[in-house]
Design an enzyme around this catalytic site. Structure first.
Site, PDB file in Angstrom:
ATOM      1  N   MET A  30      64.485 102.760 -38.440  1.00  0.00           N
ATOM      2  CA  MET A  30      65.699 103.585 -38.385  1.00  0.00           C
ATOM      3  C   MET A  30      66.885 102.813 -38.961  1.00  0.00           C
ATOM      4  O   MET A  30      68.042 103.188 -38.715  1.00  0.00           O
ATOM      5  CB  MET A  30      65.989 104.007 -36.948  1.00  0.00           C
ATOM      6  CG  MET A  30      64.884 104.876 -36.364  1.00  0.00           C
ATOM      7  SD  MET A  30      65.452 105.932 -35.033  1.00  0.00           S
ATOM      8  CE  MET A  30      66.087 104.735 -33.884  1.00  0.00           C
ATOM      9  N   HIS A  37      62.626  93.791 -37.747  1.00  0.00           N
ATOM     10  CA  HIS A  37      62.175  94.626 -38.871  1.00  0.00           C
ATOM     11  C   HIS A  37      61.648  93.775 -40.032  1.00  0.00           C
ATOM     12  O   HIS A  37      60.636  94.116 -40.638  1.00  0.00           O
ATOM     13  CB  HIS A  37      63.335  95.482 -39.393  1.00  0.00           C
ATOM     14  CG  HIS A  37      63.919  96.430 -38.398  1.00  0.00           C
ATOM     15  ND1 HIS A  37      65.181  96.281 -37.875  1.00  0.00           N
ATOM     16  CD2 HIS A  37      63.419  97.561 -37.828  1.00  0.00           C
ATOM     17  CE1 HIS A  37      65.447  97.271 -37.056  1.00  0.00           C
ATOM     18  NE2 HIS A  37      64.387  98.069 -36.996  1.00  0.00           N
ATOM     19  N   LYS A 149      57.490  95.238 -29.628  1.00  0.00           N
ATOM     20  CA  LYS A 149      58.649  95.474 -28.773  1.00  0.00           C
ATOM     21  C   LYS A 149      58.641  96.893 -28.215  1.00  0.00           C
ATOM     22  O   LYS A 149      59.017  97.122 -27.070  1.00  0.00           O
ATOM     23  CB  LYS A 149      59.934  95.236 -29.545  1.00  0.00           C
ATOM     24  CG  LYS A 149      61.101  95.566 -28.695  1.00  0.00           C
ATOM     25  CD  LYS A 149      62.406  95.277 -29.350  1.00  0.00           C
ATOM     26  CE  LYS A 149      63.466  95.967 -28.570  1.00  0.00           C
ATOM     27  NZ  LYS A 149      63.535  97.388 -28.911  1.00  0.00           N
ATOM     28  N   SER A 186      68.373  96.720 -32.628  1.00  0.00           N
ATOM     29  CA  SER A 186      69.578  97.285 -33.263  1.00  0.00           C
ATOM     30  C   SER A 186      70.619  97.618 -32.200  1.00  0.00           C
ATOM     31  O   SER A 186      71.817  97.611 -32.467  1.00  0.00           O
ATOM     32  CB  SER A 186      69.225  98.552 -34.040  1.00  0.00           C
ATOM     33  OG  SER A 186      68.158  98.294 -34.923  1.00  0.00           O
ATOM     34  N   ARG A 187      70.152  97.922 -31.000  1.00  0.00           N
ATOM     35  CA  ARG A 187      71.084  98.327 -29.936  1.00  0.00           C
ATOM     36  C   ARG A 187      71.780  97.131 -29.280  1.00  0.00           C
ATOM     37  O   ARG A 187      72.719  97.334 -28.517  1.00  0.00           O
ATOM     38  CB  ARG A 187      70.355  99.166 -28.884  1.00  0.00           C
ATOM     39  CG  ARG A 187      69.952 100.529 -29.446  1.00  0.00           C
ATOM     40  CD  ARG A 187      69.369 101.459 -28.412  1.00  0.00           C
ATOM     41  NE  ARG A 187      69.322 102.831 -28.886  1.00  0.00           N
ATOM     42  CZ  ARG A 187      68.224 103.457 -29.319  1.00  0.00           C
ATOM     43  NH1 ARG A 187      67.063 102.837 -29.345  1.00  0.00           N
ATOM     44  NH2 ARG A 187      68.294 104.719 -29.732  1.00  0.00           N
TER      45      ARG A 187
HETATM   46  P1  AMP Z   1      63.484 100.974 -35.035  1.00  0.00           P
HETATM   47  O1  AMP Z   1      64.290 100.804 -36.278  1.00  0.00           O
HETATM   48  O2  AMP Z   1      64.164 100.514 -33.809  1.00  0.00           O
HETATM   49  O3  AMP Z   1      62.862 102.352 -34.933  1.00  0.00           O
HETATM   50  O4  AMP Z   1      62.243  99.984 -35.192  1.00  0.00           O
HETATM   51  C1  AMP Z   1      61.410 100.041 -36.320  1.00  0.00           C
HETATM   52  C2  AMP Z   1      60.220  99.167 -36.084  1.00  0.00           C
HETATM   53  O5  AMP Z   1      60.656  97.811 -35.875  1.00  0.00           O
HETATM   54  C3  AMP Z   1      59.417  99.553 -34.844  1.00  0.00           C
HETATM   55  O6  AMP Z   1      58.024  99.426 -35.133  1.00  0.00           O
HETATM   56  C4  AMP Z   1      59.861  98.543 -33.828  1.00  0.00           C
HETATM   57  O7  AMP Z   1      58.891  98.274 -32.838  1.00  0.00           O
HETATM   58  C5  AMP Z   1      60.059  97.310 -34.708  1.00  0.00           C
HETATM   59  N1  AMP Z   1      60.921  96.349 -34.042  1.00  0.00           N
HETATM   60  C6  AMP Z   1      62.175  96.561 -33.543  1.00  0.00           C
HETATM   61  N2  AMP Z   1      62.635  95.431 -32.940  1.00  0.00           N
HETATM   62  C7  AMP Z   1      61.642  94.505 -33.050  1.00  0.00           C
HETATM   63  C8  AMP Z   1      61.496  93.155 -32.617  1.00  0.00           C
HETATM   64  N3  AMP Z   1      62.459  92.516 -31.954  1.00  0.00           N
HETATM   65  N4  AMP Z   1      60.340  92.515 -32.902  1.00  0.00           N
HETATM   66  C9  AMP Z   1      59.345  93.147 -33.578  1.00  0.00           C
HETATM   67  N5  AMP Z   1      59.422  94.420 -34.010  1.00  0.00           N
HETATM   68  C10 AMP Z   1      60.549  95.096 -33.753  1.00  0.00           C
END
Ligand code: AMP
Length: 283
Positions: A30, A37, A149, A186-187
């Protein structure tokens, strides 16, 4: 690296890569990209010849009271990270491109989406599984990379892919943490300095749980209590759940005999944070 906004251009680019004999990796995100990421991109870069990163803040996985509008969208920084980590193609569709016409079809995984985050975020996984199905069909990758995560998400997506026979391998990569243990998210940028400090208790509570297991504790209820007591001692943390569940079925574990997931979710100001560890007493 190309960044493209339409499904048609993605399809053409991926088809050209396939004709050239390349394997395709997909990293769905996202945006507001960080080291979590980029670890997925790095894994995709090693495993696949052509890496597609999608950046799409998917409105259908946000609840009405959630942070869809506030969700950070630093596109230029994101593109720079994608470039630095070897992405070949970045797909940045608009909401209209993804959901332009009225959608009558949705994808739902039952049972696995009910506990944990599913209980606290009704409709969330429904949005995730539908958008992932769309991305899988658009990109037609060989492998898609997800982070541990979001543990429940990985279990749900693996089941979706198995149940619907997607010719796709789901690769789960380890959680990337800050030096003090906080899972990068991201949060986290919603946190002020004091909250950022308090947030470290999430991982600390999980480490305490791991230590208790190492010292012989096996009862799920006792392990949950150990985690909960640490979190509840932090006044700024509003605990949403603490769960010790089977790592595949997400059902509560009474006595630890095989791989289990210890998962927590808590609110800290306006940020909702999640974290987890996998514990396995068989090894
Ligand atoms: P998001 O942008 O939050 O939807 O995350 C996109 C992808 O990045 C998802 O597969 C998450 O699990 C992964 N992700 C987010 N934070 C982490 C982290 N700290 N370590 C590993 N993968 C992550």
């Amino acid at each position: 690296m190309d960044s493209v906004e339409t499904i048609m251009v993605v399809r053409h680019a991926v088809a050209a890569a396939r004709r050239a004999g390349k394997t395709i990796g997909l990293v769905p995100t996202m945006g507001a990209l960080h080291a979590g990421h980029t670890s997925l991109m790095d894994a995709a870069r090693v495993a696949c010849d052509f890496v597609v990163v999608s950046i799409f803040v998917n409105p259908t996985q946000f609840g009405p009271q959630e942070d869809l509008e506030a969700y950070p969208r630093p596109l230029e920084d994101d593109l720079a990270l994608c470039r630095d980590h070897g992405a070949d193609l970045v797909f940045i569709p608009s909401v209209d491109e993804m959901y332009g016409r009225e959608t009558l079809t949705h994808v739902e995984v039952t049972q696995l989406t009910e506990p944990l985050c599913g209980e606290k975020r009704p409709g969330h996984f429904h949005g995730v599984t539908t958008v992932c199905t769309k991305l899988f069909n658009i990109v037609q990758a060989d492998q898609a990379f997800f982070g541990q995560k979001d543990a429940q998400q990985t279990v749900v997506i693996k089941r979706l892919v198995a149940d619907l026979n997607f010719p796709l391998e789901i690769v789960v990569c380890p959680t990337v943490r800050a030096r003090d243990g906080l899972a990068i998210s991201s949060r986290n940028r919603y946190l002020n300095t004091a909250q950022r400090h308090d947030a470290t208790h999430l991982y600390r509570s999980l480490c305490a749980c791991r230590r208790a297991i190492e010292q012989g504790e096996r009862q799920g209820a006792v392990l949950e209590r150990i985690v909960r007591e640490i979190l509840e001692a932090v006044p700024s943390l509003e605990v949403e759940y603490v769960a010790v569940v089977d790592a595949d079925t997400l059902t509560p574990v009474k006595n630890l005999t095989h791989a289990a997931l210890v998962a927590v979710a808590a609110k800290l100001g306006s940020a909702r944070l999640i974290d987890n560890i996998v514990v396995d007493v068989t090894g």
